[in-house]
Design a protein around this motif. Structure first.
Motif, PDB file in Angstrom:
ATOM      1  N   TYR A 141       0.855  -1.191   0.000  1.00 16.37           N
ATOM      2  CA  TYR A 141       0.000   0.000   0.000  1.00 16.37           C
ATOM      3  C   TYR A 141       0.886   1.233   0.000  1.00 16.37           C
ATOM      4  O   TYR A 141       2.102   1.162   0.271  1.00 16.37           O
ATOM      5  N   ASP A 142       0.277   2.360  -0.316  1.00 15.50           N
ATOM      6  CA  ASP A 142       0.959   3.657  -0.252  1.00 15.50           C
ATOM      7  C   ASP A 142       0.367   4.479   0.877  1.00 15.50           C
ATOM      8  O   ASP A 142      -0.850   4.533   1.048  1.00 15.50           O
ATOM      9  N   VAL A 143       1.230   5.112   1.647  1.00 12.86           N
ATOM     10  CA  VAL A 143       0.816   6.162   2.563  1.00 12.86           C
ATOM     11  C   VAL A 143       1.076   7.483   1.846  1.00 12.86           C
ATOM     12  O   VAL A 143       2.210   7.778   1.468  1.00 12.86           O
ATOM     13  N   GLU A 144       0.024   8.272   1.639  1.00  9.50           N
ATOM     14  CA  GLU A 144       0.144   9.494   0.844  1.00  9.50           C
ATOM     15  C   GLU A 144      -0.007  10.723   1.729  1.00  9.50           C
ATOM     16  O   GLU A 144      -0.908  10.800   2.573  1.00  9.50           O
ATOM     17  N   LYS A 145       0.872  11.696   1.494  1.00  8.34           N
ATOM     18  CA  LYS A 145       0.856  12.937   2.266  1.00  8.34           C
ATOM     19  C   LYS A 145       0.266  14.051   1.408  1.00  8.34           C
ATOM     20  O   LYS A 145       0.726  14.312   0.295  1.00  8.34           O
ATOM     21  N   TYR A 146      -0.774  14.701   1.953  1.00  4.76           N
ATOM     22  CA  TYR A 146      -1.496  15.733   1.214  1.00  4.76           C
ATOM     23  C   TYR A 146      -1.219  17.142   1.746  1.00  4.76           C
ATOM     24  O   TYR A 146      -1.308  18.108   0.993  1.00  4.76           O
ATOM     25  N   ARG A 147      -0.918  17.251   3.036  1.00  5.49           N
ATOM     26  CA  ARG A 147      -0.617  18.568   3.612  1.00  5.49           C
ATOM     27  C   ARG A 147       0.420  18.412   4.700  1.00  5.49           C
ATOM     28  O   ARG A 147       0.458  17.415   5.421  1.00  5.49           O
ATOM     29  N   SER A 148       1.300  19.420   4.815  1.00  4.53           N
ATOM     30  CA  SER A 148       2.294  19.414   5.876  1.00  4.53           C
ATOM     31  C   SER A 148       1.643  19.751   7.210  1.00  4.53           C
ATOM     32  O   SER A 148       0.500  20.225   7.275  1.00  4.53           O
ATOM     33  N   GLY A 149       2.374  19.505   8.290  1.00  2.41           N
ATOM     34  CA  GLY A 149       1.908  19.846   9.633  1.00  2.41           C
ATOM     35  C   GLY A 149       3.089  19.959  10.567  1.00  2.41           C
ATOM     36  O   GLY A 149       4.067  19.204  10.448  1.00  2.41           O
ATOM     37  N   SER A 150       3.022  20.902  11.490  1.00  5.23           N
ATOM     38  CA  SER A 150       4.165  21.146  12.371  1.00  5.23           C
ATOM     39  C   SER A 150       4.199  20.201  13.579  1.00  5.23           C
ATOM     40  O   SER A 150       4.967  20.419  14.512  1.00  5.23           O
ATOM     41  N   ARG A 151       3.368  19.146  13.548  1.00  6.30           N
ATOM     42  CA  ARG A 151       3.453  18.075  14.539  1.00  6.30           C
ATOM     43  C   ARG A 151       3.848  16.783  13.827  1.00  6.30           C
ATOM     44  O   ARG A 151       3.365  16.505  12.726  1.00  6.30           O
ATOM     45  N   ALA A 152       4.713  15.999  14.453  1.00 10.66           N
ATOM     46  CA  ALA A 152       5.104  14.711  13.878  1.00 10.66           C
ATOM     47  C   ALA A 152       3.926  13.739  13.937  1.00 10.66           C
ATOM     48  O   ALA A 152       3.186  13.701  14.925  1.00 10.66           O
ATOM     49  N   TYR A 153       3.776  12.955  12.878  1.00  9.56           N
ATOM     50  CA  TYR A 153       2.682  11.974  12.798  1.00  9.56           C
ATOM     51  C   TYR A 153       3.220  10.620  12.343  1.00  9.56           C
ATOM     52  O   TYR A 153       4.232  10.537  11.639  1.00  9.56           O
ATOM     53  N   THR A 154       2.512   9.562  12.755  1.00  9.62           N
ATOM     54  CA  THR A 154       2.895   8.202  12.393  1.00  9.62           C
ATOM     55  C   THR A 154       1.680   7.425  11.923  1.00  9.62           C
ATOM     56  O   THR A 154       0.605   7.517  12.522  1.00  9.62           O
ATOM     57  N   ILE A 155       1.853   6.663  10.858  1.00  7.21           N
ATOM     58  CA  ILE A 155       0.895   5.645  10.455  1.00  7.21           C
ATOM     59  C   ILE A 155       1.455   4.311  10.935  1.00  7.21           C
ATOM     60  O   ILE A 155       2.541   3.901  10.526  1.00  7.21           O
ATOM     61  N   SER A 156       0.733   3.636  11.834  1.00  7.08           N
ATOM     62  CA  SER A 156       1.147   2.330  12.348  1.00  7.08           C
ATOM     63  C   SER A 156       0.212   1.260  11.798  1.00  7.08           C
ATOM     64  O   SER A 156      -1.000   1.490  11.666  1.00  7.08           O
ATOM     65  N   PHE A 157       0.768   0.084  11.515  1.00  5.21           N
ATOM     66  CA  PHE A 157       0.028  -0.976  10.831  1.00  5.21           C
ATOM     67  C   PHE A 157      -0.124  -2.180  11.756  1.00  5.21           C
ATOM     68  O   PHE A 157       0.817  -2.580  12.441  1.00  5.21           O
ATOM     69  N   PHE A 158      -1.344  -2.767  11.764  1.00  3.82           N
ATOM     70  CA  PHE A 158      -1.661  -3.893  12.642  1.00  3.82           C
ATOM     71  C   PHE A 158      -2.458  -4.943  11.866  1.00  3.82           C
ATOM     72  O   PHE A 158      -3.152  -4.634  10.898  1.00  3.82           O
ATOM     73  N   SER A 159      -2.402  -6.186  12.358  1.00  8.49           N
ATOM     74  CA  SER A 159      -3.237  -7.258  11.820  1.00  8.49           C
ATOM     75  C   SER A 159      -3.906  -8.000  12.966  1.00  8.49           C
ATOM     76  O   SER A 159      -3.473  -7.918  14.125  1.00  8.49           O
ATOM     77  N   GLY A 160      -4.986  -8.719  12.645  1.00 12.65           N
ATOM     78  CA  GLY A 160      -5.688  -9.501  13.654  1.00 12.65           C
ATOM     79  C   GLY A 160      -6.647 -10.465  12.997  1.00 12.65           C
ATOM     80  O   GLY A 160      -6.863 -10.432  11.787  1.00 12.65           O
ATOM     81  N   THR A 161      -7.246 -11.330  13.820  1.00 14.38           N
ATOM     82  CA  THR A 161      -8.171 -12.337  13.286  1.00 14.38           C
ATOM     83  C   THR A 161      -9.580 -12.196  13.846  1.00 14.38           C
ATOM     84  O   THR A 161     -10.455 -12.990  13.506  1.00 14.38           O
ATOM     85  N   ASP A 162      -9.813 -11.168  14.703  1.00 12.86           N
ATOM     86  CA  ASP A 162     -11.152 -10.999  15.249  1.00 12.86           C
ATOM     87  C   ASP A 162     -11.667  -9.567  15.186  1.00 12.86           C
ATOM     88  O   ASP A 162     -12.790  -9.289  15.618  1.00 12.86           O
ATOM     89  N   GLY A 163     -10.883  -8.640  14.667  1.00 12.73           N
ATOM     90  CA  GLY A 163     -11.305  -7.256  14.570  1.00 12.73           C
ATOM     91  C   GLY A 163     -11.251  -6.496  15.874  1.00 12.73           C
ATOM     92  O   GLY A 163     -11.678  -5.335  15.929  1.00 12.73           O
ATOM     93  N   THR A 164     -10.731  -7.115  16.925  1.00  6.83           N
ATOM     94  CA  THR A 164     -10.657  -6.484  18.243  1.00  6.83           C
ATOM     95  C   THR A 164      -9.242  -6.491  18.808  1.00  6.83           C
ATOM     96  O   THR A 164      -8.773  -5.485  19.347  1.00  6.83           O
ATOM     97  N   ASN A 165      -8.575  -7.628  18.700  1.00  7.03           N
ATOM     98  CA  ASN A 165      -7.205  -7.782  19.197  1.00  7.03           C
ATOM     99  C   ASN A 165      -6.234  -7.693  18.021  1.00  7.03           C
ATOM    100  O   ASN A 165      -6.479  -8.290  16.964  1.00  7.03           O
TER     101      ASN A 165
END
Length: 300
Positions: A141-165
């Motif tokens: 996948y692509d993480v796309e940046k559309y606007r700058s911001g003066s706060r640091a941001y993170t996209i974190s990625f997770f997987s699971g088998t029940d939609g909760t954990n």
């Protein structure tokens, strides 16, 4: 004269699951062939409906798939009328790379603010509609940046088998340092590609794999960076499901003593199978008869 005891058997054989039997999720219909989503068909509405199986926590913050919703709250492009600015409101965005009214290059993501708080999440549920147990998946996948911001941001990625954990998948994370200001609009958006392979899976036919992208500001929600997810692809790998026959047993002793010339009340048990190459044959023991319906059809 022999006595007879009756067993009623409910046979539930899960041999194959067809693609048409699964609703509301992205379906993995074959191994080795990618499942893709680029969001380009969601239109330009601020309240765009996400593709089947995709959800966002746009109204209430949640990390539970079932509690998320299926629509965005805002839309904006990188140029033209209604384009992003340094003071754009926070929300779950239907982003356009280009003019919002006409661009079909869309992505789904977030811009948080003092009233639309971080973190926020994008989810997808993928159901195994093949006859094989999925043992690994490769996701891009692509993480796309559309606007700058003066706060640091993170996209974190997770997987699971029940939609909760959830299990972190750090090879899919993207961390953006703080920008000098909130005023830079990237036209076109700037993409960071990620490839993640998840091994040691056991996703049986009919079961689901859930994925989650978390957008979070470092220490707050103001001065956000506008970030979206785009060009998703998943390729599943697997083999035949391990042949298994499951029986919820009824002990023959539980019938007790039955006088000669009479029959017992029926008792039931369930037989189910997964990954079988042929049908199940059930034979009643001596002095017992069996049927798949209570009250009739009894035979050995």
């Amino acid at each position: 004269m022999k006595k007879f005891s009756y067993l009623c058997v409910s046979v539930c054989c899960a041999l194959l699951m067809s693609a048409s039997s699964v609703w509301g999720q992205v379906q993995i219909t074959s191994t080795g062939a990618p499942v893709t989503e680029n969001f380009d068909t969601i239109g330009n509405s601020a309240t765009a409906t996400l593709p089947t199986g995709w959800r966002v926590d746009s109204a209430t913050q949640t990390t539970v798939y079932a509690s998320a919703t299926t629509t965005t709250t805002r839309s904006a492009g990188t140029t033209g009328t209604g384009a992003l600015t340094g003071t754009s409101s926070g929300g779950t965005y239907n982003f356009a790379s280009g003019d919002n009214a006409t661009s079909t290059d869309r992505a789904v993501g977030f811009l948080t603010s003092g009233s639309y708080l971080s973190p926020r999440n994008l989810f997808v549920q993928l159901t195994n509609a093949t006859s094989s147990t999925l043992t690994s998946v490769t996701i891009t996948y692509d993480v796309e940046k559309y606007r700058s911001g003066s706060r640091a941001y993170t996209i974190s990625f997770f997987s699971g088998t029940d939609g909760t954990n959830w299990t972190p998948q750090p090879t899919g994370d993207v961390a953006y340092p703080a920008d000098a200001a909130n005023t830079t609009i990237f036209n076109p958006s700037v993409a960071t590609a990620r490839t993640v392979t998840i091994n040691d899976l056991t996703i049986a036919p009919g079961a689901s794999l859930y994925l989650r992208w978390q957008y979070a500001g470092n220490g707050g929600s103001t001065n956000g960076q506008a970030l979206g997810i785009d060009n998703f692809s998943l390729t599943a790998n697997g083999g035949p499901a391990t042949p298994t026959i499951n029986v919820s047993t009824t002990s023959l002793a539980s019938f007790g003593n039955v006088p000669v010339g009479t029959t017992s009340a029926p008792k039931s048990y369930t037989v189910s199978g997964v990954g079988l190459s042929e049908g199940i044959t059930i034979t009643a023991p001596a002095d017992f008869q069996i049927s798949t319906s209570s009250g009739s059809g009894y035979t050995s």
